[in-house]
Design a protein around this motif. Structure first.
Motif, PDB file in Angstrom:
ATOM      1  N   MET A 123       0.822  -1.199   0.000  1.00 33.31           N
ATOM      2  CA  MET A 123       0.000   0.000   0.000  1.00 33.31           C
ATOM      3  C   MET A 123       0.865   1.261   0.000  1.00 33.31           C
ATOM      4  SD  MET A 123      -2.878   1.178   2.815  1.00 33.31           S
ATOM      5  CE  MET A 123      -3.575  -0.468   2.885  1.00 33.31           C
ATOM      6  N   LYS A 124       1.885   1.263   0.843  1.00 37.75           N
ATOM      7  CA  LYS A 124       2.786   2.409   0.923  1.00 37.75           C
ATOM      8  C   LYS A 124       3.515   2.621  -0.405  1.00 37.75           C
ATOM      9  CE  LYS A 124       4.937   5.717   3.114  1.00 37.75           C
ATOM     10  NZ  LYS A 124       4.236   6.924   3.584  1.00 37.75           N
ATOM     11  N   GLN A 125       3.955   1.536  -1.035  1.00 38.29           N
ATOM     12  CA  GLN A 125       4.684   1.632  -2.296  1.00 38.29           C
ATOM     13  C   GLN A 125       3.785   2.142  -3.417  1.00 38.29           C
ATOM     14  OE1 GLN A 125       7.919   1.293  -2.707  1.00 38.29           O
ATOM     15  NE2 GLN A 125       7.744   1.800  -4.888  1.00 38.29           N
ATOM     16  N   ASP A 126       2.570   1.610  -3.515  1.00 40.61           N
ATOM     17  CA  ASP A 126       1.644   2.050  -4.565  1.00 40.61           C
ATOM     18  C   ASP A 126       1.254   3.517  -4.389  1.00 40.61           C
ATOM     19  OD1 ASP A 126       1.635  -0.410  -5.796  1.00 40.61           O
ATOM     20  OD2 ASP A 126      -0.115  -1.145  -4.694  1.00 40.61           O
ATOM     21  N   CYS A 127       1.031   3.937  -3.159  1.00 38.39           N
ATOM     22  CA  CYS A 127       0.684   5.335  -2.899  1.00 38.39           C
ATOM     23  C   CYS A 127       1.840   6.262  -3.241  1.00 38.39           C
ATOM     24  CB  CYS A 127       0.266   5.509  -1.436  1.00 38.39           C
ATOM     25  SG  CYS A 127      -1.309   4.741  -1.024  1.00 38.39           S
ATOM     26  N   LYS A 128       3.062   5.812  -2.969  1.00 43.83           N
ATOM     27  CA  LYS A 128       4.239   6.609  -3.310  1.00 43.83           C
ATOM     28  C   LYS A 128       4.366   6.775  -4.818  1.00 43.83           C
ATOM     29  CE  LYS A 128       9.229   6.897  -2.467  1.00 43.83           C
ATOM     30  NZ  LYS A 128      10.396   6.213  -1.827  1.00 43.83           N
ATOM     31  N   GLU A 129       4.099   5.704  -5.573  1.00 48.46           N
ATOM     32  CA  GLU A 129       4.175   5.777  -7.032  1.00 48.46           C
ATOM     33  C   GLU A 129       3.118   6.705  -7.610  1.00 48.46           C
ATOM     34  OE1 GLU A 129       3.878   1.810  -8.446  1.00 48.46           O
ATOM     35  OE2 GLU A 129       5.847   1.192  -7.687  1.00 48.46           O
ATOM     36  N   HIS A 130       1.968   6.809  -6.960  1.00 52.65           N
ATOM     37  CA  HIS A 130       0.889   7.683  -7.436  1.00 52.65           C
ATOM     38  C   HIS A 130       0.897   9.041  -6.724  1.00 52.65           C
ATOM     39  CE1 HIS A 130      -0.577   3.796  -8.933  1.00 52.65           C
ATOM     40  NE2 HIS A 130      -1.308   4.487  -9.778  1.00 52.65           N
ATOM     41  N   ARG A 131       1.959   9.314  -5.998  1.00 55.98           N
ATOM     42  CA  ARG A 131       2.154  10.601  -5.305  1.00 55.98           C
ATOM     43  C   ARG A 131       1.024  10.901  -4.318  1.00 55.98           C
ATOM     44  NH1 ARG A 131       4.493  14.549 -10.136  1.00 55.98           N
ATOM     45  NH2 ARG A 131       6.279  13.228 -10.680  1.00 55.98           N
ATOM     46  N   LEU A 132       0.655   9.900  -3.556  1.00 56.27           N
ATOM     47  CA  LEU A 132      -0.339  10.054  -2.498  1.00 56.27           C
ATOM     48  C   LEU A 132       0.341   9.828  -1.158  1.00 56.27           C
ATOM     49  CD1 LEU A 132      -3.275   8.025  -4.074  1.00 56.27           C
ATOM     50  CD2 LEU A 132      -3.086  10.503  -3.933  1.00 56.27           C
ATOM     51  N   TYR A 133       0.050  10.717  -0.207  1.00 52.56           N
ATOM     52  CA  TYR A 133       0.704  10.613   1.102  1.00 52.56           C
ATOM     53  C   TYR A 133      -0.032   9.621   1.981  1.00 52.56           C
ATOM     54  CZ  TYR A 133       2.066  11.645   5.874  1.00 52.56           C
ATOM     55  OH  TYR A 133       2.487  11.526   7.172  1.00 52.56           O
ATOM     56  N   LEU A 134       0.730   8.694   2.562  1.00 53.63           N
ATOM     57  CA  LEU A 134       0.199   7.755   3.534  1.00 53.63           C
ATOM     58  C   LEU A 134       1.248   7.562   4.613  1.00 53.63           C
ATOM     59  CD1 LEU A 134      -2.380   5.965   3.868  1.00 53.63           C
ATOM     60  CD2 LEU A 134      -1.023   4.070   2.994  1.00 53.63           C
ATOM     61  N   PRO A 135       0.913   7.751   5.892  1.00 50.83           N
ATOM     62  CA  PRO A 135       1.909   7.624   6.959  1.00 50.83           C
ATOM     63  C   PRO A 135       2.422   6.192   7.084  1.00 50.83           C
ATOM     64  CG  PRO A 135      -0.285   7.776   7.891  1.00 50.83           C
ATOM     65  CD  PRO A 135      -0.428   8.048   6.416  1.00 50.83           C
ATOM     66  N   LYS A 136       3.594   6.058   7.658  1.00 50.92           N
ATOM     67  CA  LYS A 136       4.199   4.739   7.824  1.00 50.92           C
ATOM     68  C   LYS A 136       3.569   4.016   9.010  1.00 50.92           C
ATOM     69  CE  LYS A 136       8.651   6.088   5.852  1.00 50.92           C
ATOM     70  NZ  LYS A 136      10.103   6.222   6.095  1.00 50.92           N
ATOM     71  N   ARG A 137       2.314   3.640   8.840  1.00 45.29           N
ATOM     72  CA  ARG A 137       1.604   2.924   9.899  1.00 45.29           C
ATOM     73  C   ARG A 137       1.261   1.528   9.397  1.00 45.29           C
ATOM     74  NH1 ARG A 137      -1.656   6.699  11.577  1.00 45.29           N
ATOM     75  NH2 ARG A 137      -0.241   7.220  13.264  1.00 45.29           N
ATOM     76  N   VAL A 138       1.777   0.520  10.053  1.00 41.89           N
ATOM     77  CA  VAL A 138       1.598  -0.855   9.612  1.00 41.89           C
ATOM     78  C   VAL A 138       0.265  -1.392  10.118  1.00 41.89           C
ATOM     79  CG1 VAL A 138       2.562  -3.183   9.687  1.00 41.89           C
ATOM     80  CG2 VAL A 138       4.088  -1.204   9.605  1.00 41.89           C
ATOM     81  N   ARG A 158      -6.477   5.333  15.643  1.00 43.10           N
ATOM     82  CA  ARG A 158      -5.242   6.020  15.262  1.00 43.10           C
ATOM     83  C   ARG A 158      -5.204   6.341  13.767  1.00 43.10           C
ATOM     84  NH1 ARG A 158      -1.193   6.404  18.763  1.00 43.10           N
ATOM     85  NH2 ARG A 158       0.343   6.547  17.077  1.00 43.10           N
ATOM     86  N   PHE A 159      -6.070   5.717  12.988  1.00 44.29           N
ATOM     87  CA  PHE A 159      -6.152   6.035  11.562  1.00 44.29           C
ATOM     88  C   PHE A 159      -7.066   7.246  11.375  1.00 44.29           C
ATOM     89  CE2 PHE A 159      -4.924   1.584  11.484  1.00 44.29           C
ATOM     90  CZ  PHE A 159      -3.939   1.579  10.511  1.00 44.29           C
ATOM     91  N   LYS A 160      -6.523   8.312  10.838  1.00 46.31           N
ATOM     92  CA  LYS A 160      -7.274   9.547  10.638  1.00 46.31           C
ATOM     93  C   LYS A 160      -8.055   9.488   9.322  1.00 46.31           C
ATOM     94  CE  LYS A 160      -5.431  10.944  14.407  1.00 46.31           C
ATOM     95  NZ  LYS A 160      -6.228  10.850  15.650  1.00 46.31           N
ATOM     96  N   ALA A 161      -8.982  10.437   9.175  1.00 50.64           N
ATOM     97  CA  ALA A 161      -9.839  10.452   7.987  1.00 50.64           C
ATOM     98  C   ALA A 161      -9.027  10.601   6.708  1.00 50.64           C
ATOM     99  CB  ALA A 161     -10.857  11.584   8.105  1.00 50.64           C
ATOM    100  N   ALA A 162      -7.978  11.432   6.735  1.00 47.75           N
ATOM    101  CA  ALA A 162      -7.145  11.622   5.550  1.00 47.75           C
ATOM    102  C   ALA A 162      -6.435  10.327   5.157  1.00 47.75           C
ATOM    103  CB  ALA A 162      -6.132  12.730   5.805  1.00 47.75           C
ATOM    104  N   HIS A 163      -6.017   9.526   6.145  1.00 47.62           N
ATOM    105  CA  HIS A 163      -5.365   8.253   5.852  1.00 47.62           C
ATOM    106  C   HIS A 163      -6.366   7.266   5.248  1.00 47.62           C
ATOM    107  CE1 HIS A 163      -2.881   9.443   9.653  1.00 47.62           C
ATOM    108  NE2 HIS A 163      -2.595  10.202   8.619  1.00 47.62           N
ATOM    109  N   ILE A 164      -7.557   7.189   5.833  1.00 49.66           N
ATOM    110  CA  ILE A 164      -8.570   6.238   5.357  1.00 49.66           C
ATOM    111  C   ILE A 164      -9.039   6.610   3.955  1.00 49.66           C
ATOM    112  CG2 ILE A 164     -10.861   5.286   5.831  1.00 49.66           C
ATOM    113  CD1 ILE A 164     -10.311   5.733   8.801  1.00 49.66           C
ATOM    114  N   ARG A 165      -9.058   7.889   3.685  1.00 52.00           N
ATOM    115  CA  ARG A 165      -9.443   8.358   2.349  1.00 52.00           C
ATOM    116  C   ARG A 165      -8.510   7.792   1.276  1.00 52.00           C
ATOM    117  NH1 ARG A 165      -9.273  14.735   0.752  1.00 52.00           N
ATOM    118  NH2 ARG A 165     -10.193  14.601  -1.324  1.00 52.00           N
ATOM    119  N   VAL A 166      -7.214   7.787   1.565  1.00 50.08           N
ATOM    120  CA  VAL A 166      -6.234   7.221   0.635  1.00 50.08           C
ATOM    121  C   VAL A 166      -6.362   5.703   0.587  1.00 50.08           C
ATOM    122  CG1 VAL A 166      -3.769   6.985   0.137  1.00 50.08           C
ATOM    123  CG2 VAL A 166      -4.654   9.155   1.004  1.00 50.08           C
ATOM    124  N   MET A 167      -6.623   5.080   1.724  1.00 50.24           N
ATOM    125  CA  MET A 167      -6.752   3.619   1.769  1.00 50.24           C
ATOM    126  C   MET A 167      -7.964   3.142   0.980  1.00 50.24           C
ATOM    127  SD  MET A 167      -5.751   3.172   5.795  1.00 50.24           S
ATOM    128  CE  MET A 167      -5.781   1.386   5.879  1.00 50.24           C
TER     129      MET A 167
END
Length: 315
Positions: A123-138, A158-167
Motif C-alpha cells: 500500500m505504501k509503495q503504490d501510494c508513493k508511485e501515485h504521489r499520495l501521502y500515507l503515513p508509515k503505519r503498519v 489512530r487512523f485519521k480520515a485523511a489516511h482512510i481516504r487514501v486507503m
C-alpha cells in the motif's frame, strides 16, 4: 444528535429523525430495518422534508435560525459518515475477503500478521508511485479490530480520515487489479463495492460546490451501488460465519445522502470539516504542553500568543 437536538439517532431503536427506519432488536427480519438499502425501501415513503420536520419537531434545531439552513443537509458530513464511519469497516473487510478467497497471499500457511504487514508495504509503495501521502503505519491485528472470527474487523482510532481516504482508493485499485477476469460472484461484488465508493469520492472531490444534473446523478448512483453491494456482501458473510461488512446506521445516513444529492444538487464535500478538525488538533498540541492543573487557562493564553505571532507575520 447533540447539535441538532435529535430525538432519534443511532443508539435508538428508531435510528433516524428523517424517516421511519428502525434498528431491529433481534435477528428476525423487519420491513422497516435500516439494513435494507434499496431505493424503494419501505421507510423511503416516510421521509420528511424541512417543512415537515419544522411542523413535527418537539425541539427544533437551533440552526433553524441560520438563514438558508435545510434539515435535509444534516447528513452531509461525509468525513465522519464515510471516512470515519463505513470506510473504517470497509477497508479491512475487503482485505479479509481477498485473503479468505485465496486471492492475495503468497502461501497457504501465511499468518494474518504477515499478510497485513505485506499489505501495508504494498500500500505504501503504490501510494508513493501515485504521489499520495500515507503515513508509515503498519496494519496489525490490533489496529484492524479482529481479523479472526471473534468480532467484526475495523480500523482503529489512530487512523485519521485523511489516511482512510487514501486507503479507500488503494483498496479499489488493488481489488480491481486482482479480480479483473474473475467470474466469482463474491469477488465481482467486492470489486463493485470498492470501486463505487472510491469513484463517488473522486467525483465529489473533482466537482464544484453546485453539482450539474449529470454529476449529481452519478454520485447518487455510485453511492447506491456501494450500499447495495455492501448489503449483499454482509448477507454472504453472515451465511458463511465471516465477521466482515457489518451494516451500521451510518450506511442508512449515506442512503439519505444518495437521495438528497439528486434534489439539492449540493456537493456533500461542502460540509467537510477538515479545517475544523485541524484547528482542534492545533489546540490539542498546545494543551498537551500545559500542566494539568492549569490547562484550561494556559491553553487559551498560549493559543492567543501563537495567534498574535501569526497575525503579526501576516501584517
Amino acid at each position: 444528535m447533540q447539535c441538532h437536538l435529535l430525538d432519534n439517532y443511532y443508539r435508538c431503536k428508531k435510528v433516524c429523525d428523517r424517516c421511519g427506519a428502525i434498528q431491529p432488536m433481534d435477528s428476525r427480519p423487519h420491513p422497516m430495518t435500516y439494513k435494507n438499502t434499496a431505493k424503494d425501501a419501505p421507510y423511503a415513503r416516510t421521509c420528511k422534508d424541512h417543512d415537515a420536520y419544522m411542523a413535527a419537531a418537539r425541539h427544533p434545531t437551533p440552526w433553524c435560525a441560520v438563514e438558508g439552513f435545510q434539515f435535509e443537509t444534516i447528513s452531509f458530513d461525509t468525513m465522519h459518515l464515510i471516512y470515519l464511519g463505513i470506510a473504517k469497516n470497509h477497508v479491512p473487510s475487503c482485505l479479509k475477503i481477498l485473503k479468505l478467497w485465496g486471492f492475495y497471499y503468497e502461501s497457504s500457511d501465511e499468518t494474518n500478521e504477515k499478510f497485513l504487514k505485506r499489505v501495508s508495504i504494498e500500500m505504501k509503495q503504490d501510494c508513493k508511485e501515485h504521489r499520495l501521502y500515507l503515513p508509515k503505519r503498519v496494519l496489525t491485528l490490533a489496529n484492524c479490530g479482529s481479523f479472526g472470527t471473534e468480532d467484526y474487523c475495523e480500523l482503529g482510532s489512530r487512523f485519521k480520515a485523511a489516511h482512510i481516504r487514501v486507503m479507500v482508493w488503494w483498496v479499489a485499485f488493488k481489488v480491481r487489479q486482482l479480480t479483473n477476469n474473475t467470474e466469482d460472484q463474491v469477488l465481482r461484488l467486492l470489486a463493485a463495492c470498492s470501486y463505487s465508493l472510491a469513484q463517488a469520492q473522486d467525483l465529489m472531490d473533482s466537482a464544484g460546490l453546485i453539482l450539474s444534473p449529470h454529476e449529481a446523478a452519478e454520485i447518487s448512483r455510485m453511492l447506491r451501488v456501494h450500499l447495495r453491494s455492501t448489503e449483499f456482501l454482509a448477507s454472504i458473510c453472515w451465511e458463511n460465519s465471516i465477521m466482515a461488512f457489518k451494516m451500521r446506521p451510518k450506511h442508512h445516513y449515506v442512503w439519505h445522502i444518495a437521495n438528497d444529492v439528486l434534489t439539492s444538487r449540493l456537493n456533500p464535500r461542502l460540509h467537510h470539516v477538515w479545517s475544523d478538525e485541524k484547528f482542534l488538533g492545533c489546540i490539542k498540541k498546545v494543551a498537551c504542553r500545559c500542566h494539568g492543573s492549569s490547562v484550561q487557562k494556559r491553553a487559551i493564553e498560549r493559543y492567543l500568543v501563537a495567534l498574535s505571532g501569526y497575525l503579526a507575520k501576516m501584517a
